[in-house]
Design an enzyme around this catalytic site. Structure first.
Site, PDB file in Angstrom:
ATOM      1  N   SER A  87       6.310  11.068 -14.740  1.00 22.26           N
ATOM      2  CA  SER A  87       6.453   9.676 -14.318  1.00 22.26           C
ATOM      3  C   SER A  87       5.119   9.046 -13.934  1.00 22.26           C
ATOM      4  CB  SER A  87       7.465   9.601 -13.175  1.00 22.26           C
ATOM      5  OG  SER A  87       7.760   8.274 -12.824  1.00 22.26           O
TER       6      SER A  87
ATOM      7  N   ASP B   9       4.933   2.063 -15.369  1.00 23.55           N
ATOM      8  CA  ASP B   9       4.317   3.357 -15.048  1.00 23.55           C
ATOM      9  C   ASP B   9       4.364   4.255 -16.277  1.00 23.55           C
ATOM     10  OD1 ASP B   9       7.042   3.908 -15.029  1.00 23.55           O
ATOM     11  OD2 ASP B   9       6.895   5.372 -13.419  1.00 23.55           O
TER      12      ASP B   9
ATOM     13  N   ASP C  27       6.094   6.695 -17.497  1.00 18.22           N
ATOM     14  CA  ASP C  27       7.284   6.966 -18.304  1.00 18.22           C
ATOM     15  C   ASP C  27       8.177   5.736 -18.459  1.00 18.22           C
ATOM     16  OD1 ASP C  27       8.358   6.921 -15.703  1.00 18.22           O
ATOM     17  OD2 ASP C  27       9.909   8.381 -16.222  1.00 18.22           O
TER      18      ASP C  27
ATOM     19  N   ASP D 200       9.851   3.661 -16.275  1.00 21.68           N
ATOM     20  CA  ASP D 200      11.039   3.301 -15.500  1.00 21.68           C
ATOM     21  C   ASP D 200      10.710   2.474 -14.257  1.00 21.68           C
ATOM     22  OD1 ASP D 200       9.936   5.284 -13.923  1.00 21.68           O
ATOM     23  OD2 ASP D 200      11.705   6.582 -13.919  1.00 21.68           O
TER      24      ASP D 200
END
Length: 438
Positions: free
Chosen positions: A93, A232, A234, A236
């Protein structure tokens, strides 16, 4: 996280999927194997871990579909759209490139239930074997994964609106959205300026993206853009920046979406977390909207949303969940909901957010001995209760242990920054005394 561990994880998860398929009358018993989807972000370690997962699942007799770099919410969407048994994302992430992790989605695009996670963990303790050659899983790559997800994101934006005439800077954090988010915005009509869209395996989240918004703030001013969007690694999380370079966090964006939905289609309530700003809770109360706090983490936000049958929730970190659009938090989709609100009302972001003045928050991390029972420290709890009475409706106090280090977080928020600073420092001192660190 080593290749050996990830391969064993894939095998353990594959064994669980095969076993459940047989119990449900599908899978090998019906002449076909379970199939899972594997996506990843742009970290250099993703190549290694992808191959390990692929080997583990294949050894367990599970077919694998590879997507290459793809945002976490895209994997959730494609798992559901392709009617697969599970989706896996290789990503850490918003963390630096040296880190990595594995996230699972169920066939309906949701998080794994606790009992399924426990079953997989128990399987990790068993020795890894391998099915006979005829029963091994096959692996293929889906070439149009990005295109499918781009179309899905566009479908969440009202068909009666477009983004023509808007200049938008999009910061992709050198992450998984680098080849998706700019296309979504461009195809909706915006003049798009991508930044943080040149991943090299080691620059993900490096001074860019939602966790480092200063780069976006500068880019918006440099290009005289109407708005900026930061995702960010990833995809989400989302933060946004207005034309003057002012930053808007998840609480403020949640307010924009909630107010627009209340106006246009009605809304029962919104779920936040223990860290949601008190000013947002009070703003929702003025609008007549229900509000509830979940534990910190998008998983807990989602669980409380489902429990209350509410469709909107989020965190100040930028995780926003719109259940009428997606099964999980999605930075691109959330940004589109904000943009749709601005376009439908023909107002700038600053105008709507001027109605919401966030309270200052003071956060102090106090180191404590491992195993310290802060909830049993009577003097500390009494000091907290006394401080809460003094603040009244003008403030809020939260004591929260870290989940990763021996630290108790002391958070105080309220209208008067000097006052809450004093309260926070005094409570931090009480924690030190109660834990024997003073």
């Amino acid at each position: 996280m080593t290749p050996d561990f990830v391969m064993r994880l894939g095998y353990a998860a594959g064994e669980v999927l095969v076993r459940r398929a047989r119990q449900n009358g599908s899978g090998h018993a019906a002449g076909k194997r379970p199939t899972i989807l594997i996506g990843k972000d742009t970290r250099i370690s993703g190549y290694m871990l992808e191959a390990s997962l692929e080997a583990g699942f294949s050894a367990a007799g599970v077919d694998v579909i590879l997507t290459g770099p793809l945002p976490t919410p895209a994997v959730a969407y494609l798992t559901r759209a392709l009617r697969l048994q599970a989706g896996i994302v290789i990503s850490a992430s918003h963390n630096p490139y040296e880190d990595n992790g594995i996230k699972f989605f169920t066939e309906d695009g949701g998080k794994l239930p606790d009992e399924l996670e426990l079953e997989i963990e128990q399987g990790l303790a068993q020795p890894m074997q391998c099915h006979e050659s005829a029963a091994l899983g096959k692996v293929r790559r889906v070439e149009d994964a990005a295109g499918r997800y781009i179309e899905f994101c566009k479908s969440t934006f009202p068909t009666a609106l477009d983004l023509r005439g808007m200049k938008i800077v999009i910061d992709c954090a050198h992450g998984a959205t680098y080849h998706i988010a700019p296309h979504v915005l461009h195809e909706l009509g915006a003049d798009v300026i991508p930044t943080g869209a040149e991943p090299n395996g080691t620059n993900i989240n490096d001074k860019v993206g939602a966790t480092h918004p200063a780069a976006l703030q500068q880019a918006v001013k440099t290009h005289s853009a109407d708005i900026g969007i930061a995702l960010d690694g990833d995809g989400d999380r989302v933060m946004m920046v207005d034309r003057h370079g002012a930053l808007y966090d998840g609480d403020q964006l949640l307010y924009v979406i909630a107010k627009d939905r209340l106006r246009s289609m009605g809304l029962k309530g919104v779920v936040g977390t223990l860290m949601t700003n008190l000013a947002l809770e009070q703003a929702f109360a003025r609008l007549g909207l229900g509000f509830a706090r979940a534990r910190v983490g998008d998983r807990y936000v989602l669980e409380l949303m489902q429990e209350k049958n509410w469709e909107l929730g989020g965190e100040n970190s930028g995780h926003i969940i719109c259940l009428d659009k997606h099964t999980t938090g999605d930075g691109i989709v959330s940004a589109l909901q904000v943009l749709a609100s601005l376009r439908s009302q023909n107002v700038p972001l600053a105008a709507i957010c001027s109605e919401l003045t966030l309270f200052p928050q003071i956060l102090i991390n106090v180191r404590i001995p491992r195993g310290f029972d802060w909830q049993g420290a009577k003097d500390l709890l009494k000091a907290k209760e006394d401080a809460e009475r003094q603040l009244g409706d003008a403030g809020r106090i939260l004591l929260r242990p870290s989940g990763t280090e021996p630290v108790l977080r002391v958070m105080v928020e309220g209208r008067d920054e000097n006052r809450i600073g004093s309260v926070a420092r005094e409570l931090a001192r009480k924690v030190e005394v109660a834990s024997g660190q003073s």
